[in-house]
Design an enzyme around this catalytic site. Sequence first.
Site, PDB file in Angstrom:
ATOM      1  CD  GLU A   1      31.490  -3.421 -27.756  1.00 57.84           C
ATOM      2  OE1 GLU A   1      30.467  -2.878 -27.674  1.00 57.84           O
ATOM      3  OE2 GLU A   1      32.634  -3.389 -27.253  1.00 57.84           O
TER       4      GLU A   1
ATOM      5  CG  HIS B   1      60.370 -10.413 -31.729  1.00 60.64           C
ATOM      6  ND1 HIS B   1      59.566 -10.892 -30.523  1.00 60.64           N
ATOM      7  CD2 HIS B   1      59.556 -10.245 -32.720  1.00 60.64           C
ATOM      8  CE1 HIS B   1      58.471 -10.885 -31.063  1.00 60.64           C
ATOM      9  NE2 HIS B   1      58.174 -10.366 -32.377  1.00 60.64           N
TER      10      HIS B   1
ATOM     11  CG  HIS C   1      25.093   4.170 -32.321  1.00 58.19           C
ATOM     12  ND1 HIS C   1      26.236   5.126 -32.254  1.00 58.19           N
ATOM     13  CD2 HIS C   1      24.855   3.534 -31.023  1.00 58.19           C
ATOM     14  CE1 HIS C   1      26.520   4.894 -30.994  1.00 58.19           C
ATOM     15  NE2 HIS C   1      25.857   3.859 -30.305  1.00 58.19           N
TER      16      HIS C   1
ATOM     17  CG  HIS D   1      58.837 -14.955 -34.267  1.00 52.99           C
ATOM     18  ND1 HIS D   1      57.950 -15.275 -35.363  1.00 52.99           N
ATOM     19  CD2 HIS D   1      58.406 -13.465 -34.249  1.00 52.99           C
ATOM     20  CE1 HIS D   1      57.385 -14.372 -35.938  1.00 52.99           C
ATOM     21  NE2 HIS D   1      57.712 -13.219 -35.457  1.00 52.99           N
TER      22      HIS D   1
END
Length: 660
Positions: free
Chosen positions: A411, A262, A472, A27
């Site tokens: 999280e 890129h 859950h 890149h």
Amino acid sequence: MSNIDTMSVNAIRVLSADGIQKAKSGHPGLPLGCAAVAYELWAKKLRHNPKNPDWADRDRFILSGGHGSMLLYSLLHLFGYGLTKEDLMQFRQLDSKTPGHPEYGHTRGVEATTGPLGAGMGMAVGMAMAEAHLAAKFNKEGFPVVDHFTYVLGGDGCMMEGISHEAFSLAGTLGLGKLIVIYDSNNITIEGKTDIAFTEDVKKRMEAYNFQTLEVADGNDLEAIGKAIDEAKADLTRPSVIIVHTQIGYGCPAKQGTAKAHGEPLGDENVIAMKENLGWPSMEPFFVPDEVYANYKAIADGNQAYEDAWNKMFAEYCAKYPEMKQAWDDEFNKDIALPLIDDADFWAYEDKPEATRNLSGIVVNRIKDKVPGFIGGAADLHPSTKTYMKGEPDFNKGEYVGRNLHYGVRELAMTAIANGLTLHGLRAFCSTFFVFSDYVKPMARLSSIMNIPTMYVLSHDSIGVGEDGPTHEPIEQLAMLRAMPNFNVFRPADATETIAAWYSAITSQKTPTALVLSRQNLPQLAGSSKEALKGGYILEDSKKATPDAIIIATGSEVKLAVEAKAILAEQDIDVRVVSMPSMDVFEAQSEEYKSSVLPKSIRKRVAVEALIDFGWDKYVGFDGKIISMHGFGASAPQNLLFEKYGFTTANVVETVKSLF
């Protein structure tokens, strides 16, 4: 820009383009576009010493856009970190020091493994938190022994990824003034212009996060870049973002400013055209003039003064505060927890039913008194995951000495931040409900790749969650984590196994550990022992020299195996009960030990675990059976769910009998 500065910036571009072209992959866009930013930072602002990349008070630099790794490798080569020109020529090749993305512990001077976009942003926040914590803990008037900045460079992709939103929201809340984010804003992604999917005002967004926002209009203006970095460093009340407007692939006439710059080599003709455009004195691949090397060497040699001054100050600090010298040594002593193996108080427990999450909470509070570098918290769940350290202050804005972290409901960033804390030398843990390990997994995977012992406390481990229902109740997550190389997963059955799991985690040097813990109370098992440190062991053996069958179980299901053994004995079926708190650790044992626990000659085997059965076949074989989940759970009281899905003593008994 002086001529030597111009040449030094272009050396980064030339080496990057040549390395990528030789590899025929890579890149070039970021290295060419950000060369001036990187040079100004590394040459004039970054406190680092190439002769000692591990100097404790160095500034940290993380390349969050890890695909632009040739930028970092070129810097490490030019500044004398030990990367040779030959190493650059081996970019992306087998066993080279210059892999496709930067790898911590593999290449000298790389502070973090990056590649998943945004990951470096989260880890940088963790490093900045570590710096703030250690400064609050150790600095004395006149002795700023911890006083450095964390810089992270990333682009549009990093800013799009959700992890950067999570991490920067927390960084701004905490007022991490030593964190400086450099945003390479070039308006290009792989698919084209960013406006096809990304039109938000990043400056306003960062202002909303309580960042100081600075802007550089021309990514080649060294003076403006340097001024922005100075302004960022001057504001210690909040983190800073420097939005640098660059041109991707700068210098290559045919590709600069386009998506083609890129992620593909420029092409031989375009590399030559780039060198001609930049006024480079030679078309020879990897050529750098002697005066450029001399400039970089002079800067690197001068940087020794930073560490020399710090070493002098630290020696005076230790002489004046000998108790702090001992505290410093204890903070970074990786072996400090090893004596806990013989500490009776550490292994003590009450003989009563208790959820392993509660038992884990007790152990957390024992560890914090023995391991000064122990730090962590939960994703807004410590009352449930039991990870709060009693008597310790919280880590809050302006109150950084605390070891109780509040990650918020974030999280993914939480895990990256924990990795950053660990990379900085602390013993960090993070915590959430086990089902949300799906959010944790990408950054936990980086823990494994980096060989760092970040710890994960994952409670509410099965359908025992009950009334919260399938969303859950974890089913496939245990298999997911067990499948990860260099990652230890413990699902303990009682107090002794929970303590063993924590001992394994806190003494680990290169392997992260997850503790998967029950919500519901479990009995203390008479046969459990420190043998749990081997991952799997004989909890209760048969009276016969050769058992009639073997029951293998983990966590809350071990009690079912013990109860089934007693009933089967009354029916003249003599079984061995094996507790398997950690398949990963068990697999690391000798073949002799594993065969002593699970003899190949005993083919009648039943495994019991209230999660999916994936991975159990290798232990039960073709002749055995597995009592497990085969779909998602349901919403009901946990005792009804265990009965509904067959996790009962009676079912274990009947399943064993069906083998005869």
